[in-house]
Design a protein around this motif. Sequence first.
Motif, PDB file in Angstrom:
ATOM      1  N   LYS A 185      -3.192  -2.503 -10.638  1.00  0.00           N
ATOM      2  CA  LYS A 185      -2.567  -2.814  -9.215  1.00  0.00           C
ATOM      3  C   LYS A 185      -3.388  -3.112  -8.114  1.00  0.00           C
ATOM      4  O   LYS A 185      -3.055  -3.830  -7.488  1.00  0.00           O
ATOM      5  N   PHE A 186      -4.178  -2.311  -7.918  1.00  0.00           N
ATOM      6  CA  PHE A 186      -5.270  -2.278  -6.927  1.00  0.00           C
ATOM      7  C   PHE A 186      -5.960  -3.439  -6.851  1.00  0.00           C
ATOM      8  O   PHE A 186      -5.987  -4.453  -5.873  1.00  0.00           O
ATOM      9  N   GLU A 187      -6.424  -3.897  -7.916  1.00  0.00           N
ATOM     10  CA  GLU A 187      -7.449  -5.113  -8.069  1.00  0.00           C
ATOM     11  C   GLU A 187      -6.391  -6.347  -7.766  1.00  0.00           C
ATOM     12  O   GLU A 187      -7.141  -7.388  -7.378  1.00  0.00           O
ATOM     13  N   GLY A 188      -5.166  -6.134  -8.234  1.00  0.00           N
ATOM     14  CA  GLY A 188      -4.251  -7.505  -7.885  1.00  0.00           C
ATOM     15  C   GLY A 188      -3.588  -7.676  -6.482  1.00  0.00           C
ATOM     16  O   GLY A 188      -2.817  -8.382  -6.324  1.00  0.00           O
ATOM     17  N   GLY A 189      -4.240  -6.709  -5.666  1.00  0.00           N
ATOM     18  CA  GLY A 189      -3.421  -6.443  -4.331  1.00  0.00           C
ATOM     19  C   GLY A 189      -1.800  -6.170  -4.624  1.00  0.00           C
ATOM     20  O   GLY A 189      -1.104  -6.442  -3.559  1.00  0.00           O
ATOM     21  N   GLU A 190      -1.547  -5.262  -5.420  1.00  0.00           N
ATOM     22  CA  GLU A 190      -0.379  -5.010  -5.773  1.00  0.00           C
ATOM     23  C   GLU A 190       0.290  -3.302  -5.483  1.00  0.00           C
ATOM     24  O   GLU A 190       1.048  -2.690  -6.176  1.00  0.00           O
ATOM     25  N   LEU A 191      -0.502  -2.775  -4.400  1.00  0.00           N
ATOM     26  CA  LEU A 191      -0.402  -1.324  -4.357  1.00  0.00           C
ATOM     27  C   LEU A 191       1.006  -0.950  -3.856  1.00  0.00           C
ATOM     28  O   LEU A 191       1.607   0.157  -4.022  1.00  0.00           O
ATOM     29  N   GLU A 192       1.457  -1.992  -3.268  1.00  0.00           N
ATOM     30  CA  GLU A 192       3.041  -1.827  -2.877  1.00  0.00           C
ATOM     31  C   GLU A 192       3.973  -1.196  -4.106  1.00  0.00           C
ATOM     32  O   GLU A 192       4.866  -0.511  -4.042  1.00  0.00           O
ATOM     33  N   SER A 193       3.853  -2.050  -5.392  1.00  0.00           N
ATOM     34  CA  SER A 193       4.355  -1.737  -6.251  1.00  0.00           C
ATOM     35  C   SER A 193       4.298  -0.294  -6.849  1.00  0.00           C
ATOM     36  O   SER A 193       5.022   0.465  -7.133  1.00  0.00           O
ATOM     37  N   VAL A 194       2.864   0.015  -6.738  1.00  0.00           N
ATOM     38  CA  VAL A 194       2.530   1.479  -7.075  1.00  0.00           C
ATOM     39  C   VAL A 194       3.507   2.534  -6.091  1.00  0.00           C
ATOM     40  O   VAL A 194       3.908   3.634  -6.482  1.00  0.00           O
ATOM     41  N   MET A 195       3.404   2.373  -4.889  1.00  0.00           N
ATOM     42  CA  MET A 195       4.160   3.127  -3.995  1.00  0.00           C
ATOM     43  C   MET A 195       5.811   3.325  -4.308  1.00  0.00           C
ATOM     44  O   MET A 195       6.407   4.277  -4.350  1.00  0.00           O
ATOM     45  N   LEU A 196       6.158   1.911  -4.676  1.00  0.00           N
ATOM     46  CA  LEU A 196       7.641   1.807  -5.043  1.00  0.00           C
ATOM     47  C   LEU A 196       7.926   2.638  -6.375  1.00  0.00           C
ATOM     48  O   LEU A 196       8.914   3.669  -6.631  1.00  0.00           O
ATOM     49  N   ASN A 197       6.981   2.709  -7.393  1.00  0.00           N
ATOM     50  CA  ASN A 197       7.030   3.070  -8.571  1.00  0.00           C
ATOM     51  C   ASN A 197       6.991   4.763  -8.598  1.00  0.00           C
ATOM     52  O   ASN A 197       7.584   5.460  -9.266  1.00  0.00           O
ATOM     53  N   CYS A 198       6.120   5.388  -7.826  1.00  0.00           N
ATOM     54  CA  CYS A 198       5.803   6.690  -7.582  1.00  0.00           C
ATOM     55  C   CYS A 198       6.875   7.413  -6.581  1.00  0.00           C
ATOM     56  O   CYS A 198       6.794   8.507  -6.371  1.00  0.00           O
ATOM     57  N   GLY A 199       7.887   6.703  -6.085  1.00  0.00           N
ATOM     58  CA  GLY A 199       8.797   7.117  -5.063  1.00  0.00           C
ATOM     59  C   GLY A 199       8.145   7.717  -3.950  1.00  0.00           C
ATOM     60  O   GLY A 199       8.668   8.544  -3.193  1.00  0.00           O
ATOM     61  N   ILE A 200       7.179   6.920  -3.237  1.00  0.00           N
ATOM     62  CA  ILE A 200       6.553   7.234  -2.087  1.00  0.00           C
ATOM     63  C   ILE A 200       7.455   6.709  -0.935  1.00  0.00           C
ATOM     64  O   ILE A 200       7.248   5.384  -0.886  1.00  0.00           O
ATOM     65  N   GLU A 201       7.820   7.444   0.116  1.00  0.00           N
ATOM     66  CA  GLU A 201       8.257   6.881   1.206  1.00  0.00           C
ATOM     67  C   GLU A 201       7.530   5.980   2.124  1.00  0.00           C
ATOM     68  O   GLU A 201       6.421   6.138   2.171  1.00  0.00           O
ATOM     69  N   HIS A 202       8.185   5.289   3.084  1.00  0.00           N
ATOM     70  CA  HIS A 202       7.354   4.398   3.876  1.00  0.00           C
ATOM     71  C   HIS A 202       6.484   5.304   4.709  1.00  0.00           C
ATOM     72  O   HIS A 202       5.291   4.880   4.992  1.00  0.00           O
ATOM     73  N   ASN A 203       7.004   6.492   5.317  1.00  0.00           N
ATOM     74  CA  ASN A 203       6.231   7.122   6.307  1.00  0.00           C
ATOM     75  C   ASN A 203       4.844   7.848   5.609  1.00  0.00           C
ATOM     76  O   ASN A 203       3.945   8.021   6.351  1.00  0.00           O
ATOM     77  N   ASP A 204       5.010   7.901   4.232  1.00  0.00           N
ATOM     78  CA  ASP A 204       3.851   8.578   3.607  1.00  0.00           C
ATOM     79  C   ASP A 204       2.891   7.523   3.010  1.00  0.00           C
ATOM     80  O   ASP A 204       1.876   7.628   2.268  1.00  0.00           O
ATOM     81  N   ARG A 205       3.143   6.009   2.959  1.00  0.00           N
ATOM     82  CA  ARG A 205       2.388   4.980   2.265  1.00  0.00           C
ATOM     83  C   ARG A 205       1.196   5.208   2.639  1.00  0.00           C
ATOM     84  O   ARG A 205       0.185   4.630   1.858  1.00  0.00           O
ATOM     85  N   GLU A 206       0.445   5.024   3.915  1.00  0.00           N
ATOM     86  CA  GLU A 206      -0.589   5.062   4.240  1.00  0.00           C
ATOM     87  C   GLU A 206      -1.554   5.919   3.737  1.00  0.00           C
ATOM     88  O   GLU A 206      -2.687   5.609   3.119  1.00  0.00           O
ATOM     89  N   LYS A 207      -1.163   7.258   3.741  1.00  0.00           N
ATOM     90  CA  LYS A 207      -1.882   8.243   3.111  1.00  0.00           C
ATOM     91  C   LYS A 207      -1.669   8.071   1.401  1.00  0.00           C
ATOM     92  O   LYS A 207      -3.005   8.578   0.926  1.00  0.00           O
TER      93      LYS A 207
END
Length: 419
Positions: free
Chosen positions: A323-345
């Motif tokens: 996912k990182f190599e494909g520039g798709e870290l956003e899908s990782v955040m969604l899959n892991c249930g990471i809220e918007h305020n915590d996504r940078e960390k």
Amino acid sequence: MSNTPANSTPSSSDTSSTSAGATAATIASTIVGGIVIIVIAIAIIRCIQKNREQARNTSMQTTSESTVNQDSNIDMVTIERFLADIVKERPVRFTAQNIIDFTQNFKQKLGSGGFGIVYKGQFPNGVQIAVKVLHKTQDKRAEEQFMAEIGTIGRTYHINLVRLYGFCFDNSLKALVYEYMEKGSLDRYLFNENQKHKWEKLHEIAIGTAKGIRYLHEECQKKIVHYDIKPGNVLLDANFSPKVADFGLARLCDRDNSHVSMTGGRGTPGYAAPELWMPYPVTHKCDVYSYGMLLFEILGRRRNLILGQAESQEWFPRWIWDKFEGGELESVMLNCGIEHNDREKAERMCKVALWCVQYQPDARPSMNSVVRMLEGEEEIIAPKNPFPYMMPSQWSESRGDSVSTATETNESEENSLIH
């Protein structure tokens, strides 16, 4: 012719003379008496003054001696307290009867492992403890682990390392006495659906764990390699502050030596670095690899390997890299249930984890850099692919003269243990 009588009355002139003499005598007596009284009074006054001066000197001397004695007592109390504090910083050797008393004859069992059973106990002053009692039929490896615990964690004191209070070593009982960690191990909260924590708290646990490992690698007098970093060896206190535990595989290393020779594999499969399963000397960077694997599990709040997962998520670290190599870290955040305020960390944690699990040990960051990157104090460049296919010959070539240092480092490792 008339005669004058013999007892005739004296004349007035004679009487006046006698009276003047008596008056002079009285005055003289009065003067003498006054002088005597004055002399006596002066003597008395001087005596009183002398006595007062002596009393004052005696009082001052007594006060001075009292002050000196008081100061001496204060100094002695300070020294005794200082010596007591020194003793507290080192493991205490307890008797078998001490252990029995602390645990109320092994009343409350907390858990068990391959080398012993852990009981809950309490010191006479009310401090709660955890007592690991080794099995009586222990083999040489168990004894090595027992000594490794005392020889490594017994030298440390850090807020993110579990504290070893003492030990018992005699023919009837061998035990290790630790501080009691109320919330147990981290894996209970990562892999239990009923014990889920907010991601922000897990991020704090990740940083605290990294600081504990950094202390072992970079801040101890002698470098300590843990060899078995994993969620089960991260304990949580009442406030969910993490402490690295279980130093049964740990080793002391001289800071001048970059490699440590190994005899046989160490660590837990899934967390152990690749070099731990190869016939080559290893470095403290094996702990960095294991910590990276722990970061993946904190990020996903799941085990790294779960067979049967959809979308090629069976091995979570590889899925993260894809996912990182494909520039798709956003899908990782969604899959892991990471809220918007915590996504940078969380994105920062993804990159740090990928750097930590690099195949080549030299490519992995130090734990100091890991802490700084997680806290946002150090820039994180894009990580390389940590999972390339490499032949053993390529590994040997990349390690250079690592094999030739095996003999030199073997003696260093043996001397580093406290027996």
